[in-house]
Design an enzyme around this catalytic site. Sequence first.
Site, short mmCIF file in Angstrom:
data_model
loop_
_atom_site.label_atom_id
_atom_site.label_comp_id
_atom_site.label_asym_id
_atom_site.label_seq_id
_atom_site.Cartn_x
_atom_site.Cartn_y
_atom_site.Cartn_z
N VAL A 96 0.87 -1.23 0.04
CA VAL A 96 0.16 0.13 -0.04
C VAL A 96 1.03 1.44 0.01
O VAL A 96 0.40 2.46 0.02
CB VAL A 96 -0.91 0.06 1.28
N HIS A 112 -4.15 -4.38 -3.74
CA HIS A 112 -4.46 -4.38 -2.24
C HIS A 112 -4.86 -2.66 -1.85
O HIS A 112 -4.72 -2.57 -0.71
CB HIS A 112 -3.60 -4.94 -1.24
N CYS A 142 -19.34 13.47 0.61
CA CYS A 142 -20.95 13.43 1.16
C CYS A 142 -21.02 14.00 2.43
O CYS A 142 -22.00 14.25 3.08
CB CYS A 142 -21.49 11.83 1.10
N THR A 179 8.30 -11.31 -1.62
CA THR A 179 6.74 -11.74 -0.86
C THR A 179 7.09 -13.04 -0.30
O THR A 179 7.63 -13.99 -1.03
CB THR A 179 5.63 -11.60 -1.81
C1 BV8 Z 1 -9.83 -12.80 -0.93
C2 BV8 Z 1 -3.46 -4.66 2.44
C3 BV8 Z 1 -11.82 -13.42 -1.62
C4 BV8 Z 1 -3.77 -4.30 3.68
C5 BV8 Z 1 -3.32 -7.10 2.50
C6 BV8 Z 1 -6.87 -20.08 3.21
C7 BV8 Z 1 -6.35 -20.68 2.03
C8 BV8 Z 1 -6.22 -19.47 0.91
C9 BV8 Z 1 -6.84 -18.45 1.09
C10 BV8 Z 1 -7.33 -18.01 2.23
C11 BV8 Z 1 -7.60 -18.79 3.33
N1 BV8 Z 1 -8.39 -18.25 4.40
C12 BV8 Z 1 -8.48 -17.02 3.83
C13 BV8 Z 1 -7.93 -16.90 2.59
C14 BV8 Z 1 -7.95 -15.69 1.87
C15 BV8 Z 1 -7.01 -14.68 2.43
C16 BV8 Z 1 -5.60 -15.34 2.61
O1 BV8 Z 1 -5.01 -15.52 1.56
N2 BV8 Z 1 -5.36 -15.50 4.01
C17 BV8 Z 1 -4.12 -16.11 4.39
C18 BV8 Z 1 -3.65 -15.57 5.52
C19 BV8 Z 1 -4.18 -17.40 4.40
N3 BV8 Z 1 -6.78 -13.56 1.20
C20 BV8 Z 1 -7.70 -12.83 1.14
O2 BV8 Z 1 -8.52 -12.21 2.11
C21 BV8 Z 1 -7.83 -11.82 -0.16
N4 BV8 Z 1 -9.15 -11.49 -0.57
O3 BV8 Z 1 -9.29 -13.84 -0.82
O4 BV8 Z 1 -10.85 -12.20 -1.33
C22 BV8 Z 1 -13.10 -12.77 -1.95
C23 BV8 Z 1 -13.75 -13.49 -2.96
C24 BV8 Z 1 -15.23 -12.88 -3.29
C25 BV8 Z 1 -15.55 -11.84 -2.68
C26 BV8 Z 1 -14.76 -11.38 -1.68
C27 BV8 Z 1 -13.56 -11.80 -1.53
C28 BV8 Z 1 -7.33 -10.43 0.39
C29 BV8 Z 1 -5.94 -10.27 1.03
C30 BV8 Z 1 -5.52 -9.13 1.12
C31 BV8 Z 1 -5.28 -8.49 2.55
N5 BV8 Z 1 -4.50 -7.26 2.52
N6 BV8 Z 1 -2.68 -5.99 2.59
C32 BV8 Z 1 -2.45 -3.85 4.44
O5 BV8 Z 1 -1.52 -3.66 3.82
O6 BV8 Z 1 -2.49 -3.32 5.59
S1 BV8 Z 1 -2.24 -8.48 2.79
C33 BV8 Z 1 -0.72 -8.23 3.14
O7 BV8 Z 1 -0.15 -9.37 3.55
C34 BV8 Z 1 0.31 -7.61 1.83
O8 BV8 Z 1 -0.44 -6.80 0.96
C35 BV8 Z 1 0.57 -9.04 1.10
O9 BV8 Z 1 -0.35 -9.43 0.11
C36 BV8 Z 1 0.44 -10.08 2.24
C37 BV8 Z 1 1.86 -10.89 2.57
O10 BV8 Z 1 2.63 -9.97 2.91
P1 BV8 Z 1 4.01 -9.85 1.82
O11 BV8 Z 1 3.98 -8.68 1.10
O12 BV8 Z 1 4.42 -11.24 1.22
O13 BV8 Z 1 4.82 -9.52 3.20
P2 BV8 Z 1 5.68 -10.79 4.09
O14 BV8 Z 1 6.10 -10.13 5.38
O15 BV8 Z 1 4.37 -11.76 4.13
O16 BV8 Z 1 6.87 -11.39 3.14
C38 BV8 Z 1 7.63 -10.51 3.01
C39 BV8 Z 1 8.54 -11.15 2.18
O17 BV8 Z 1 9.84 -10.34 1.70
C40 BV8 Z 1 9.56 -12.52 3.14
O18 BV8 Z 1 9.39 -13.62 2.09
C41 BV8 Z 1 10.81 -12.01 3.31
O19 BV8 Z 1 11.73 -13.12 3.27
C42 BV8 Z 1 10.94 -11.07 2.17
N7 BV8 Z 1 11.99 -10.05 2.26
C43 BV8 Z 1 12.06 -9.30 3.59
N8 BV8 Z 1 13.20 -8.25 3.21
C44 BV8 Z 1 13.67 -8.40 2.08
C45 BV8 Z 1 12.81 -9.53 1.36
N9 BV8 Z 1 12.90 -10.00 0.09
C46 BV8 Z 1 13.95 -9.27 -0.50
N10 BV8 Z 1 14.60 -8.22 0.08
C47 BV8 Z 1 14.64 -7.94 1.30
N11 BV8 Z 1 15.41 -6.80 2.08
#
Ligand code: BV8
Length: 231
Positions: A96, A112, A142, A179
């Site tokens: 974001v 997102h 509004c 990611t």
């Molecule tokens: C949806 C915005 C359906 C807000 C975010 C079970 C199985 C499968 C799916 C699901 C399930 N139960 C629920 C779900 C769905 C759910 C989901 O996937 N849940 C997970 C927890 C299992 N998904 C949703 O709800 C999505 N919507 O499915 O809708 C639907 C259908 C019909 C009608 C309506 C709805 C919506 C998900 C969006 C949530 N919002 N963000 C905010 O930012 O505050 S999610 C947020 O976390 C991020 O946006 C991102 O998408 C997500 C993961 O974060 P990452 O970006 O990967 O960051 P993370 O810290 O995890 O990892 C960082 C990586 O970088 C690491 O690997 C690390 O090693 C690496 N790194 C670190 N430093 C470095 C580096 N790499 C390189 N260089 C570095 N220096």
Amino acid sequence: MADRSDIRNIVILTGAGVSAESGIDTFRAEGGLWEQHRVEDVATPGAFERDPELVLRFYDMRREAIQTKHPNPAHQALARLDREWKGELLIVTQNVDDLHERAGAKRVLHMHGTHLNAWCTACDARSPWRGTLIDRPACPECGEKALRPDVVWFGEMPYEMDRIFGALREADLFVSIGTSGAVYPAAGFVRNARDLGVATLELNLEASQGSHWFAESRHGPASVLVPEWVE
Ligand code: BV8
């Protein structure tokens, strides 16, 4: 990129890891906690319903933190690629923050949402996020005091999924940068790409939950790996 000849259209997915070296916390750092809350528990419509102050404070804090940060060499390399690339290129970011844009990238899609906009739950209008939401500013459209962050919470549909899948169908290369592959549907794009015969590359600090789906996975900091890959 080594062999550019057979690549015309590129889709790049970025996550919090691309902004980590700009000083923006990733979700999984310290176990993804904020004030002892799991992010997954704060970034949900239910949390907003139950405790709007907690959620608005969380996002005001995230927005304030983002405003003090700057693009890093990974954002700058992607912006350069965006400027120079003659074929199709789309940076789909889960982040974001607006560091891709502030580095100069143009072809960016925030699946997102972004910290730049507020969303009125009364009239559905989007408007620039000004000040702190905790102070309940009035919606400029509004007048209602019903603004929330224009970000996609868990359980909400990400933005522009059709456009993303359309770009994947045309792509020759899918690159995932910074990611964890923990959140869907973004975490599933690599499999969509493979099923479509698209080449896949992961650039991440360490193996992600989806590394095994990538044809190639390089590990290291984005500020090193991304400029190397773009050159
Ligand atoms: C949806 C915005 C359906 C807000 C975010 C079970 C199985 C499968 C799916 C699901 C399930 N139960 C629920 C779900 C769905 C759910 C989901 O996937 N849940 C997970 C927890 C299992 N998904 C949703 O709800 C999505 N919507 O499915 O809708 C639907 C259908 C019909 C009608 C309506 C709805 C919506 C998900 C969006 C949530 N919002 N963000 C905010 O930012 O505050 S999610 C947020 O976390 C991020 O946006 C991102 O998408 C997500 C993961 O974060 P990452 O970006 O990967 O960051 P993370 O810290 O995890 O990892 C960082 C990586 O970088 C690491 O690997 C690390 O090693 C690496 N790194 C670190 N430093 C470095 C580096 N790499 C390189 N260089 C570095 N220096």
